[in-house]
Design an enzyme around this catalytic site. Structure first.
Site, mmCIF file in Angstrom:
data_model
loop_
_atom_site.group_PDB
_atom_site.id
_atom_site.type_symbol
_atom_site.label_atom_id
_atom_site.label_comp_id
_atom_site.label_asym_id
_atom_site.label_seq_id
_atom_site.Cartn_x
_atom_site.Cartn_y
_atom_site.Cartn_z
ATOM 1 N N GLY A 35 48.751 26.639 36.018
ATOM 2 C CA GLY A 35 47.478 27.325 35.838
ATOM 3 C C GLY A 35 46.606 26.668 34.791
ATOM 4 O O GLY A 35 45.843 27.325 34.092
ATOM 5 N N HIS A 36 46.666 25.333 34.720
ATOM 6 C CA HIS A 36 45.967 24.622 33.642
ATOM 7 C C HIS A 36 44.463 24.536 33.842
ATOM 8 O O HIS A 36 43.746 24.047 32.955
ATOM 9 C CB HIS A 36 46.547 23.217 33.466
ATOM 10 C CG HIS A 36 46.159 22.250 34.534
ATOM 11 N ND1 HIS A 36 46.484 22.420 35.859
ATOM 12 C CD2 HIS A 36 45.458 21.098 34.470
ATOM 13 C CE1 HIS A 36 46.008 21.406 36.564
ATOM 14 N NE2 HIS A 36 45.375 20.584 35.746
ATOM 15 N N GLY A 38 42.770 27.393 34.556
ATOM 16 C CA GLY A 38 42.313 28.748 34.309
ATOM 17 C C GLY A 38 41.860 28.992 32.883
ATOM 18 O O GLY A 38 41.891 28.095 32.025
ATOM 19 N N VAL A 40 43.165 30.784 30.362
ATOM 20 C CA VAL A 40 44.164 30.596 29.314
ATOM 21 C C VAL A 40 44.852 29.243 29.453
ATOM 22 O O VAL A 40 45.078 28.542 28.461
ATOM 23 C CB VAL A 40 45.217 31.723 29.357
ATOM 24 C CG1 VAL A 40 46.254 31.526 28.259
ATOM 25 C CG2 VAL A 40 44.541 33.076 29.195
ATOM 26 N N TYR A 161 49.955 45.130 39.705
ATOM 27 C CA TYR A 161 49.921 43.955 38.827
ATOM 28 C C TYR A 161 50.848 44.159 37.633
ATOM 29 O O TYR A 161 51.607 43.260 37.246
ATOM 30 C CB TYR A 161 48.490 43.708 38.360
ATOM 31 C CG TYR A 161 48.329 42.527 37.423
ATOM 32 C CD1 TYR A 161 48.386 41.233 37.908
ATOM 33 C CD2 TYR A 161 48.097 42.727 36.060
ATOM 34 C CE1 TYR A 161 48.228 40.140 37.050
ATOM 35 C CE2 TYR A 161 47.937 41.646 35.202
ATOM 36 C CZ TYR A 161 48.003 40.364 35.702
ATOM 37 O OH TYR A 161 47.854 39.291 34.855
ATOM 38 N N ASN A 190 42.905 41.907 26.322
ATOM 39 C CA ASN A 190 41.782 41.437 27.134
ATOM 40 C C ASN A 190 41.247 40.119 26.573
ATOM 41 O O ASN A 190 40.878 40.046 25.396
ATOM 42 C CB ASN A 190 40.658 42.478 27.120
ATOM 43 C CG ASN A 190 41.089 43.797 27.699
ATOM 44 O OD1 ASN A 190 41.192 43.954 28.903
ATOM 45 N ND2 ASN A 190 41.374 44.761 26.832
ATOM 46 N N HIS A 204 36.808 39.976 34.893
ATOM 47 C CA HIS A 204 37.090 41.016 33.920
ATOM 48 C C HIS A 204 35.791 41.510 33.285
ATOM 49 O O HIS A 204 34.728 40.933 33.475
ATOM 50 C CB HIS A 204 38.061 40.496 32.864
ATOM 51 C CG HIS A 204 39.457 40.349 33.374
ATOM 52 N ND1 HIS A 204 40.118 39.139 33.406
ATOM 53 C CD2 HIS A 204 40.324 41.258 33.887
ATOM 54 C CE1 HIS A 204 41.327 39.310 33.916
ATOM 55 N NE2 HIS A 204 41.472 40.581 34.209
ATOM 56 N N TRP A 269 29.894 50.070 35.373
ATOM 57 C CA TRP A 269 30.856 51.068 35.828
ATOM 58 C C TRP A 269 31.321 51.971 34.694
ATOM 59 O O TRP A 269 31.504 51.523 33.557
ATOM 60 C CB TRP A 269 32.069 50.371 36.429
ATOM 61 C CG TRP A 269 31.912 50.037 37.881
ATOM 62 C CD1 TRP A 269 30.770 49.672 38.515
ATOM 63 C CD2 TRP A 269 32.947 50.033 38.862
ATOM 64 N NE1 TRP A 269 31.030 49.426 39.843
ATOM 65 C CE2 TRP A 269 32.354 49.637 40.088
ATOM 66 C CE3 TRP A 269 34.317 50.296 38.832
ATOM 67 C CZ2 TRP A 269 33.089 49.533 41.269
ATOM 68 C CZ3 TRP A 269 35.045 50.185 40.009
ATOM 69 C CH2 TRP A 269 34.431 49.806 41.211
ATOM 70 N N ASP A 354 36.828 54.672 34.798
ATOM 71 C CA ASP A 354 36.844 54.046 33.483
ATOM 72 C C ASP A 354 38.081 53.189 33.279
ATOM 73 O O ASP A 354 38.094 52.285 32.449
ATOM 74 C CB ASP A 354 36.832 55.119 32.378
ATOM 75 C CG ASP A 354 35.428 55.510 31.960
ATOM 76 O OD1 ASP A 354 34.532 54.651 32.036
ATOM 77 O OD2 ASP A 354 35.237 56.667 31.559
#
Length: 398
Positions: A35-36, A38, A40, A161, A190, A204, A269, A354
């Protein structure tokens, strides 16, 4: 090192962390970062480079599908990494988690099964697994300590998840206990930062707010060139209508209004009341690499926790990574409004969920292990908006 396999840039070195001992990995070690590309993973890649670890291996999704067990096995057969960072995952916001529940549990379980399993089969002794603080119960005590895991029901919106991530951290814990490996799981709060996802549906909360408020400002000021540059880089779809840089103004207004973006107002939202903790992604990377290089599994739990049957219960060995500070969604939105300079109205759609009302991590263990955050939310929002604007300009010129 195969730098042509990735597209991230080396940033300025982060400040020296006090109290850091000798690394448990030699600088010649081959490290696979899954996941390089992405949010993080790219930050971890850069952080490793800054620390002198240049023997890095990365593969894009097109080059290696982590859902394909045979392909993952072949990759480990060929590369034989000394250490692994599992930053790859199928992620998204509330809307995506609600609509694609099967994808979130199946894909994440499959990725974890393939990568962690092959790492062990190929003799990898050090692995870092990235989870999420959504693993904790909806009604978890605040701040949330690692020991509150599995003590009550999860938040419904992200339950699939969360279950997948719980399985991942328990895999790491179990391999360590049975086989003596050092597979450490970190649970970030987060995150936001360079290479973030700004998709209006699947991103997000913080990057989504930045993009929505930016587009509303452009509409409010009649800057259609800026609107077209933005959607030209990241086209937007609502129902069957897709807009890009060449779409008509009417179509653009229709689709953006679907996402609560108009020249007069931005509608977000929920109520804005939930409290959230935000961590700059490059700091998450610094904490992650600190754990990979300096933390042993035996440092992550209390010793001699005997139960009534005199069994030593070793559990909850994962590590929360966060700031230990929280801010309401409404206050973050207002902070972004001020940073961007949008003069319109901020509205809230209370008919939308929420999510969890409060999610603050207890970072006592992380602090004990020698790491503290430095970047606060106002500085982070400023940095991220600058990065966002720069990306639009660079892609427009190219």
């Amino acid at each position: 090192m195969n730098l042509d396999k990735q597209n991230v840039n080396v940033t300025a070195p982060l400040p020296h962390r006090e109290g850091v001992g000798e690394s448990l990995l030699e600088q010649s070690a081959k490290i696979y970062v899954a996941g390089h590309h992405g949010l993080v993973g790219s930050a971890i890649w850069n952080n490793l480079l800054q620390r002198g670890y240049t023997n890095l291996v990365g593969r894009s999704h097109q080059e290696l599908d982590l859902l394909d067990g045979q392909a993952v096995k072949q990759f480990f057969d060929e590369e034989r990494p000394d250490a692994v960072v599992l930053a790859a995952a199928h992620v998204g916001g509330i809307m995506a988690n609600l609509q694609y529940r099967a994808d979130f549990i199946w894909q994440n379980l499959q990725i974890q099964q393939n990568v962690i399993g092959e790492a062990w089969k190929h003799g990898v002794q050090r692995l870092l697994f990235l989870g999420s603080t959504c693993i904790y119960p909806r009604e978890a005590p605040q701040p949330m300590p690692e020991d509150c895991l599995l003590t009550s029901p999860l938040e419904y919106t992200n339950e699939p998840y969360a279950i997948a991530k719980i399985a991942g951290l328990k895999m790491c814990e179990s391999f360590n206990l049975q086989y003596g490996t050092n597979y450490i799981a970190v649970m970030p709060t987060n995150l936001y930062g360079p290479n973030d996802n700004f998709h209006l549906e699947n991103s997000h909360v913080l990057p989504a707010m930045i993009r929505k408020i930016h587009l509303a400002k452009c509409l409010n000021e009649g800057d259609w060139d800026a609107v077209r540059r933005d959607i030209g880089l990241r086209p937007v779809t609502a129902a069957t209508l897709r807009i890009d840089a060449d779409s008509s103004e009417a179509d653009i207004l229709t689709v953006l209004a679907h996402y609560g973006i108009t020249p007069e107002a931005v509608t977000l939202w929920g109520t804005g009341r939930p409290l959230r903790e935000f961590l700059w992604s490059e700091e998450m990377a610094d904490a992650s690499v600190h754990v990979l290089l300096h933390v042993d599994f035996h440092d992550t739990y209390q010793k001699d926790q005997l139960n009534a049957d005199h069994i030593n219960e070793i559990r909850n060995c994962h590590i929360n990574v966060g700031t230990g500070k929280e801010i309401s969604i409404r206050d973050v939105a207002e902070l972004i409004m001020k940073e961007i300079g949008f003069r319109g109205e901020l509205r809230w759609d209370a008919t939308k969920p929420d999510g969890t009302l409060k999610k603050l991590t207890d970072v006592t263990k992380l602090h004990r292990l020698g790491w503290h955050h430095k970047i606060e939310i106002d500085e982070g929002v400023h940095r991220l908006y600058e990065w966002y604007l720069k990306g639009i300009c660079i892609n427009h010129k190219s």
